[in-house]
Design a protein around this motif. Structure first.
Motif, PDB file in Angstrom:
ATOM      1  N   MET A 191      -5.773   0.785   0.830  1.00  7.52           N
ATOM      2  CA  MET A 191      -5.984  -0.371   0.307  1.00  7.52           C
ATOM      3  C   MET A 191      -6.232  -0.437  -1.079  1.00  7.52           C
ATOM      4  O   MET A 191      -5.877  -1.437  -1.947  1.00  7.52           O
ATOM      5  CB  MET A 191      -7.487  -0.912   1.040  1.00  7.52           C
ATOM      6  CG  MET A 191      -7.898  -2.234   0.652  1.00  7.52           C
ATOM      7  SD  MET A 191      -6.713  -3.370   1.327  1.00  7.52           S
ATOM      8  CE  MET A 191      -7.654  -4.543   0.620  1.00  7.52           C
ATOM      9  N   LEU A 192      -6.741   0.736  -1.746  1.00  2.04           N
ATOM     10  CA  LEU A 192      -6.890   0.695  -3.375  1.00  2.04           C
ATOM     11  C   LEU A 192      -5.675   0.878  -3.865  1.00  2.04           C
ATOM     12  O   LEU A 192      -5.456   0.274  -5.004  1.00  2.04           O
ATOM     13  CB  LEU A 192      -7.945   1.980  -3.537  1.00  2.04           C
ATOM     14  CG  LEU A 192      -8.232   2.090  -4.931  1.00  2.04           C
ATOM     15  CD1 LEU A 192      -9.062   0.947  -5.484  1.00  2.04           C
ATOM     16  CD2 LEU A 192      -9.160   3.357  -5.221  1.00  2.04           C
ATOM     17  N   LYS A 193      -4.673   1.556  -3.319  1.00  8.32           N
ATOM     18  CA  LYS A 193      -3.484   1.745  -4.011  1.00  8.32           C
ATOM     19  C   LYS A 193      -2.651   0.202  -4.084  1.00  8.32           C
ATOM     20  O   LYS A 193      -2.212   0.125  -5.024  1.00  8.32           O
ATOM     21  CB  LYS A 193      -2.266   2.536  -3.066  1.00  8.32           C
ATOM     22  CG  LYS A 193      -2.852   3.955  -3.085  1.00  8.32           C
ATOM     23  CD  LYS A 193      -1.840   4.991  -2.468  1.00  8.32           C
ATOM     24  CE  LYS A 193      -1.844   4.356  -0.916  1.00  8.32           C
ATOM     25  NZ  LYS A 193      -0.968   5.427  -0.185  1.00  8.32           N
ATOM     26  N   TRP A 194      -2.943  -0.491  -3.035  1.00  5.62           N
ATOM     27  CA  TRP A 194      -2.364  -1.798  -2.989  1.00  5.62           C
ATOM     28  C   TRP A 194      -2.989  -2.528  -4.058  1.00  5.62           C
ATOM     29  O   TRP A 194      -2.201  -3.428  -4.641  1.00  5.62           O
ATOM     30  CB  TRP A 194      -2.454  -2.572  -1.637  1.00  5.62           C
ATOM     31  CG  TRP A 194      -1.618  -1.871  -0.612  1.00  5.62           C
ATOM     32  CD1 TRP A 194      -1.863  -0.832   0.434  1.00  5.62           C
ATOM     33  CD2 TRP A 194      -0.041  -2.062  -0.650  1.00  5.62           C
ATOM     34  NE1 TRP A 194      -0.606  -0.718   1.121  1.00  5.62           N
ATOM     35  CE2 TRP A 194       0.490  -1.423   0.590  1.00  5.62           C
ATOM     36  CE3 TRP A 194       0.834  -2.742  -1.374  1.00  5.62           C
ATOM     37  CZ2 TRP A 194       1.674  -1.002   0.892  1.00  5.62           C
ATOM     38  CZ3 TRP A 194       2.178  -2.770  -1.207  1.00  5.62           C
ATOM     39  CH2 TRP A 194       2.607  -2.056  -0.065  1.00  5.62           C
ATOM     40  N   LEU A 195      -4.357  -2.741  -4.210  1.00  3.43           N
ATOM     41  CA  LEU A 195      -5.040  -3.424  -5.291  1.00  3.43           C
ATOM     42  C   LEU A 195      -4.755  -2.800  -6.620  1.00  3.43           C
ATOM     43  O   LEU A 195      -4.280  -3.759  -7.551  1.00  3.43           O
ATOM     44  CB  LEU A 195      -6.540  -3.109  -4.789  1.00  3.43           C
ATOM     45  CG  LEU A 195      -7.485  -4.040  -5.897  1.00  3.43           C
ATOM     46  CD1 LEU A 195      -7.140  -5.489  -5.565  1.00  3.43           C
ATOM     47  CD2 LEU A 195      -8.786  -3.715  -5.586  1.00  3.43           C
TER      48      LEU A 195
END
Length: 130
Positions: free
Chosen positions: A1-5
């Protein structure tokens, strides 16, 4: 999720900058800025109108004893579209308008329902009854 953000924080402004430069070269800087404001105003008006319709539909469904699941997902799409329309830029405006517009909203609702269904099956989302 952090990668997408992180990817979104980097890619979206670059994409919007490219859009501003491209549109500005074709119609001029002043008209580009005016167009950005006009799309935001039209989008906010659409969000307000569609949001009221969804609230009325949800109230009617709850008063008749139904669960307004799809109507609430429509409300979520309208809210997300409104947020995107407040962000200056042409690409976010395109996605925002398609989230708010009633004819294209079911496409987003379909993918949102699939995502929720997948999360429920793998146990990421659980519901508790009282």
């Amino acid at each position: 999720m952090l990668k997408w953000l992180i990817a979104a924080v980097i890619v979206i402004p670059l994409l919007e900058f490219y859009g501003f430069v491209t549109v500005g070269e074709h119609i001029g800087a002043g008209k580009t800025i005016l167009l950005t404001f006009v799309t935001s105003i039209i989008g906010m008006a659409m969000m307000k109108f569609e949001g009221r319709k969804v609230l009325q539909d949800a109230k009617l469904q709850m008063n008749s004893g139904q669960i307004p699941g799809r109507t609430l997902l429509d409300g979520l799409c309208i809210f997300a579209g409104g947020i995107l329309l407040m962000i200056p830029g042409f690409f976010t405006d395109i996605v925002g308008f398609t989230l708010i517009f009633p004819l294209t909203r079911p496409l987003y609702r379909y993918f949102l329902l699939r995502w929720i269904e997948k999360k429920m099956k793998n146990g990421s989302i659980t519901f508790y009854r009282k």
